[in-house]
Design a protein around this motif. Structure first.
Motif, PDB file in Angstrom:
ATOM      1  N   ALA A 159       0.836  -1.200   0.000  1.00 25.60           N
ATOM      2  CA  ALA A 159       0.000   0.000   0.000  1.00 25.60           C
ATOM      3  C   ALA A 159       0.873   1.253   0.000  1.00 25.60           C
ATOM      4  O   ALA A 159       0.536   2.255  -0.641  1.00 25.60           O
ATOM      5  CB  ALA A 159      -0.936  -0.007   1.206  1.00 25.60           C
ATOM      6  N   ARG A 160       1.986   1.226   0.710  1.00 27.74           N
ATOM      7  CA  ARG A 160       2.915   2.369   0.700  1.00 27.74           C
ATOM      8  C   ARG A 160       3.391   2.673  -0.706  1.00 27.74           C
ATOM      9  O   ARG A 160       3.596   3.840  -1.070  1.00 27.74           O
ATOM     10  CB  ARG A 160       4.131   2.086   1.592  1.00 27.74           C
ATOM     11  N   TYR A 161       3.574   1.639  -1.491  1.00 26.80           N
ATOM     12  CA  TYR A 161       4.035   1.831  -2.864  1.00 26.80           C
ATOM     13  C   TYR A 161       2.915   2.256  -3.816  1.00 26.80           C
ATOM     14  O   TYR A 161       3.162   2.492  -4.991  1.00 26.80           O
ATOM     15  CB  TYR A 161       4.677   0.550  -3.383  1.00 26.80           C
ATOM     16  N   GLY A 162       1.681   2.327  -3.318  1.00 28.78           N
ATOM     17  CA  GLY A 162       0.576   2.793  -4.144  1.00 28.78           C
ATOM     18  C   GLY A 162      -0.264   1.704  -4.767  1.00 28.78           C
ATOM     19  O   GLY A 162      -1.195   1.994  -5.530  1.00 28.78           O
ATOM     20  N   HIS A 163       0.043   0.448  -4.453  1.00 27.81           N
ATOM     21  CA  HIS A 163      -0.767  -0.643  -4.992  1.00 27.81           C
ATOM     22  C   HIS A 163      -2.049  -0.799  -4.175  1.00 27.81           C
ATOM     23  O   HIS A 163      -2.087  -0.466  -2.990  1.00 27.81           O
ATOM     24  CB  HIS A 163       0.023  -1.952  -4.962  1.00 27.81           C
ATOM     25  N   GLU A 164      -3.076  -1.294  -4.807  1.00 26.67           N
ATOM     26  CA  GLU A 164      -4.338  -1.577  -4.117  1.00 26.67           C
ATOM     27  C   GLU A 164      -4.275  -2.996  -3.577  1.00 26.67           C
ATOM     28  O   GLU A 164      -3.944  -3.930  -4.309  1.00 26.67           O
ATOM     29  CB  GLU A 164      -5.517  -1.427  -5.069  1.00 26.67           C
ATOM     30  N   VAL A 165      -4.594  -3.161  -2.303  1.00 34.29           N
ATOM     31  CA  VAL A 165      -4.479  -4.462  -1.649  1.00 34.29           C
ATOM     32  C   VAL A 165      -5.838  -4.888  -1.094  1.00 34.29           C
ATOM     33  O   VAL A 165      -6.525  -4.103  -0.436  1.00 34.29           O
ATOM     34  CB  VAL A 165      -3.454  -4.431  -0.504  1.00 34.29           C
ATOM     35  N   VAL A 166      -6.200  -6.130  -1.348  1.00 29.04           N
ATOM     36  CA  VAL A 166      -7.392  -6.731  -0.749  1.00 29.04           C
ATOM     37  C   VAL A 166      -6.943  -7.937   0.055  1.00 29.04           C
ATOM     38  O   VAL A 166      -6.316  -8.853  -0.470  1.00 29.04           O
ATOM     39  CB  VAL A 166      -8.424  -7.153  -1.813  1.00 29.04           C
ATOM     40  N   ILE A 167      -7.240  -7.917   1.352  1.00 30.51           N
ATOM     41  CA  ILE A 167      -6.888  -9.027   2.231  1.00 30.51           C
ATOM     42  C   ILE A 167      -8.100  -9.940   2.396  1.00 30.51           C
ATOM     43  O   ILE A 167      -9.192  -9.477   2.735  1.00 30.51           O
ATOM     44  CB  ILE A 167      -6.438  -8.524   3.613  1.00 30.51           C
ATOM     45  N   TYR A 168      -7.893 -11.213   2.168  1.00 30.84           N
ATOM     46  CA  TYR A 168      -8.932 -12.226   2.365  1.00 30.84           C
ATOM     47  C   TYR A 168      -8.623 -12.962   3.668  1.00 30.84           C
ATOM     48  O   TYR A 168      -7.570 -13.598   3.801  1.00 30.84           O
ATOM     49  CB  TYR A 168      -8.951 -13.205   1.186  1.00 30.84           C
ATOM     50  N   GLU A 169      -9.520 -12.832   4.626  1.00 32.31           N
ATOM     51  CA  GLU A 169      -9.292 -13.382   5.960  1.00 32.31           C
ATOM     52  C   GLU A 169     -10.494 -14.198   6.405  1.00 32.31           C
ATOM     53  O   GLU A 169     -11.636 -13.740   6.311  1.00 32.31           O
ATOM     54  CB  GLU A 169      -9.022 -12.256   6.957  1.00 32.31           C
TER      55      GLU A 169
END
Length: 442
Positions: free
Chosen positions: A161-171
Motif C-alpha cells: 500500500a505504501r508503494y501505491g498498490h491496491e491491496v485486498v486481504i482475504y481473511e
C-alpha cells in the motif's frame, strides 16, 4: 486422606479481581524517565550484534540513541521502517534469544539492555498520536490479493500500500491479526492491542479486508490469480496435530490453540471453564502459554510434559522459567501413551523416553498423572494450499517468498524456512512485498 473427586472443568474458579491481577500486563511499559535510563546502558556498538540477531534488522542502536535524546517518536519511525508490527513484536518477541541475547552487556554482565521495553516505549509513543507515520504513494493501478491477515499478511499489505498498490486481504476469521489476535497469551498483549495495531497499520489507506473468506472454500487461488496482478499467501498453520494415544475420545481433551483463542476472545474470564488438575502436552510457546494461563484461571495443578529434554524445548529458557514461577510443573523425557477415564478424562498415562544415537526411544517405564483436563500443543499443520507446492508441511518458496506457481508468493508460518515467530513472519511479508513491487514495476 482420600483424593478429591474429579469434577471436570468448571467456570469461576477464581474471582474477577484475582483473574484481573493474574492476566495483567506481563511487562508494564517504561515511563519516559525509565526509558532514558535504560537507553543510557546501550554501548551503541559499531558492529551491533543485536541488529544481526533481529530477523527484521531494526537499527537498534540508532533508535535507542533517539530515545536517549528524548525523541521516542523519531525512534519509532526507525523501528517501523523495518518492522511495521514493531509494537506487538516488542511485546511477544523472544528477545532473550534474539536481540537481547546478542547484547554485549548480556555477555559481559548477564543483564542486557532492555531492548524490547525500549522498543515498546517508542512504538507506543508514536501510535498514541493521531494519523499514520507513512504516506501512501500515488496509485499504481495494480491490485494484489493477500490471503491471511496475520503478521506476514499485514506486513506485506502495508508495504504494498505504501508503494501505491491496491491491496485486498482475504481473511477467514472475524478479526485481523492472526496469531497476534487469537494465538498468544492474553497477558502479553492486553487492552486489545493486536486489534488496535491492525487498524493502525491499515490506516495508511489502500487496504481492504474481506472477512469470512477461507482459501479453498469461499475463495480459490485460481480465481485470485485471474483477478489480481499478484497473490501473497500468509495463511499460517490452521490444522492441529493429533496425539496417537489409547482411548483419545474423552471429555476434557482439547487442543491448546483453541483454548488460547477462546481465552483471548472472552471478555469475562470468570465464564471460562478450567480443570482442577490440568496436563499440557508439548514443548513450544503454545504449550507454555496454555499452561501458564490454565494456572492463572485457577487450575490447582498444571503439569507441562515434553517428550525430550529441557534443552530441546522450542520455548526459550526464560519462558520455561516464567511457567515455573507461575506454578507450572515441568516434566521432561516423557510421552503420553494412553488416556484414562469412562467418558470423562481422569488421568494421562506416560512412558519415560530416552534419547541416544538412534534417536528418541521409549524405556518401558510408565507412570500416570491424574487429570480432569488435557491440552495438546504438539504442533500445527498447513491447511488448504490450492495446488501450491509444499514440502514437510510448508509451502516451498525461493528468494523473497516466490512459490513455484506464477504470480504467487508466500510467507509466515505457512512458508518453509521460518521460525514460527511473529518477527520472522513480518520480515517475510515485508520482503515478499518488495519482491512483488519489483515484479509489478519492472
Amino acid at each position: 486422606m482420600p483424593a478429591q473427586p474429579q469434577t471436570g472443568p468448571i467456570a469461576g474458579r477464581l474471582p474477577a479481581e484475582t483473574l484481573a491481577a493474574n492476566f495483567a500486563d506481563l511487562h508494564p511499559p517504561l515511563s519516559a524517565h525509565e526509558a532514558r535510563v535504560a537507553a543510557d546502558r546501550c554501548y551503541f556498538c559499531h558492529d551491533a550484534p543485536c541488529v544481526t540477531a533481529c530477523p527484521t534488522s531494526i537499527d537498534i542502536p540508532l533508535f535507542i540513541r533517539e530515545i536517549q535524546a528524548g525523541r521516542p517518536e523519531t525512534a519509532a519511525r526507525e523501528i517501523f521502517e523495518a518492522n511495521i508490527l514493531g509494537g506487538i513484536c516488542a511485546r511477544v518477541c523472544p528477545t532473550e534469544v534474539l536481540c537481547e541475547g546478542a547484547c554485549v552487556r548480556e555477555a559481559a554482565e548477564g543483564k542486557p539492555v532492555e531492548i524490547g521495553l525500549l522498543q515498546r516505549h517508542a512504538t507506543d509513543s508514536l501510535m498514541a498520536r493521531q494519523g499514520h507515520p507513512f504516506t501512501r504513494a500515488a496509485p499504481t493501478g495494480r491490485r494484489v490479493a493477500v490471503v491471511g491477515a496475520g503478521p506476514a499478511g499485514l506486513a506485506c499489505a502495508h508495504r504494498l500500500a505504501r508503494y501505491g498498490h491496491e491491496v485486498v486481504i482475504y481473511e477467514g476469521a472475524p478479526k485481523p491479526g492472526g496469531l497476534n489476535e487469537y494465538g498468544i497469551a492474553a497477558y502479553k498483549a492486553v487492552d486489545d492491542f493486536a486489534a488496535r495495531e491492525a487498524a493502525w497499520i491499515m490506516g495508511i489507506g489502500g487496504i481492504e479486508v474481506r472477512h469470512g473468506q477461507w482459501l479453498g472454500r469461499e475463495v480459490t487461488l485460481e480465481a485470485l490469480r485471474a483477478e489480481y496482478d499478484a497473490v501473497f499467501l500468509g495463511i499460517g498453520l490452521s490444522g492441529v496435530n493429533d496425539l496417537v494415544v489409547e482411548n483419545p475420545a474423552l471429555e476434557g481433551v482439547h487442543d491448546a490453540v483453541t483454548f488460547i483463542s477462546a481465552l483471548r476472545q472472552t471478555r469475562d474470564l470468570t465464564t471460562l471453564p478450567i480443570g482442577r488438575e490440568v496436563v499440557v502436552i508439548g514443548g513450544g510457546m503454545t504449550a507454555i502459554d496454555c499452561a501458564v494461563q490454565a494456572r492463572a484461571l485457577g487450575a490447582e495443578s498444571v503439569t507441562l510434559v515434553y517428550r525430550r529434554g529441557r534443552d530441546r524445548m522450542g520455548a526459550s529458557r526464560w519462558e520455561q522459567d516464567l511457567a515455573a514461577q507461575r506454578g507450572v510443573r515441568l516434566l521432561f523425557e516423557a510421552a503420553p501413551v494412553a488416556l484414562e477415564g469412562e467418558g470423562r478424562l481422569t488421568g494421562v498415562v506416560f512412558e519415560r523416553m530416552a534419547e541416544g544415537p538412534e534417536g528418541l526411544r521409549p524405556t518401558g517405564e510408565r507412570f500416570t498423572l491424574p487429570a480432569d483436563q488435557m491440552f495438546r500443543a504438539v504442533g500445527q499443520r498447513i491447511g488448504e494450499t490450492s495446488g501450491v507446492e509444499t514440502a514437510h508441511g510448508k509451502v516451498v518458496t525461493q528468494g523473497c517468498g516466490r512459490t513455484t506457481m506464477d504470480k504467487v508468493w508466500a510467507g509466515g508460518d505457512c512458508a518453509a524456512g521460518g521460525d514460527d515467530l511473529t518477527v520472522t513472519a513480518v520480515a517475510q511479508g515485508r520482503d515478499a512485498a518488495e519482491d512483488i513491487h519489483g515484479s509489478l514495476t519492472e
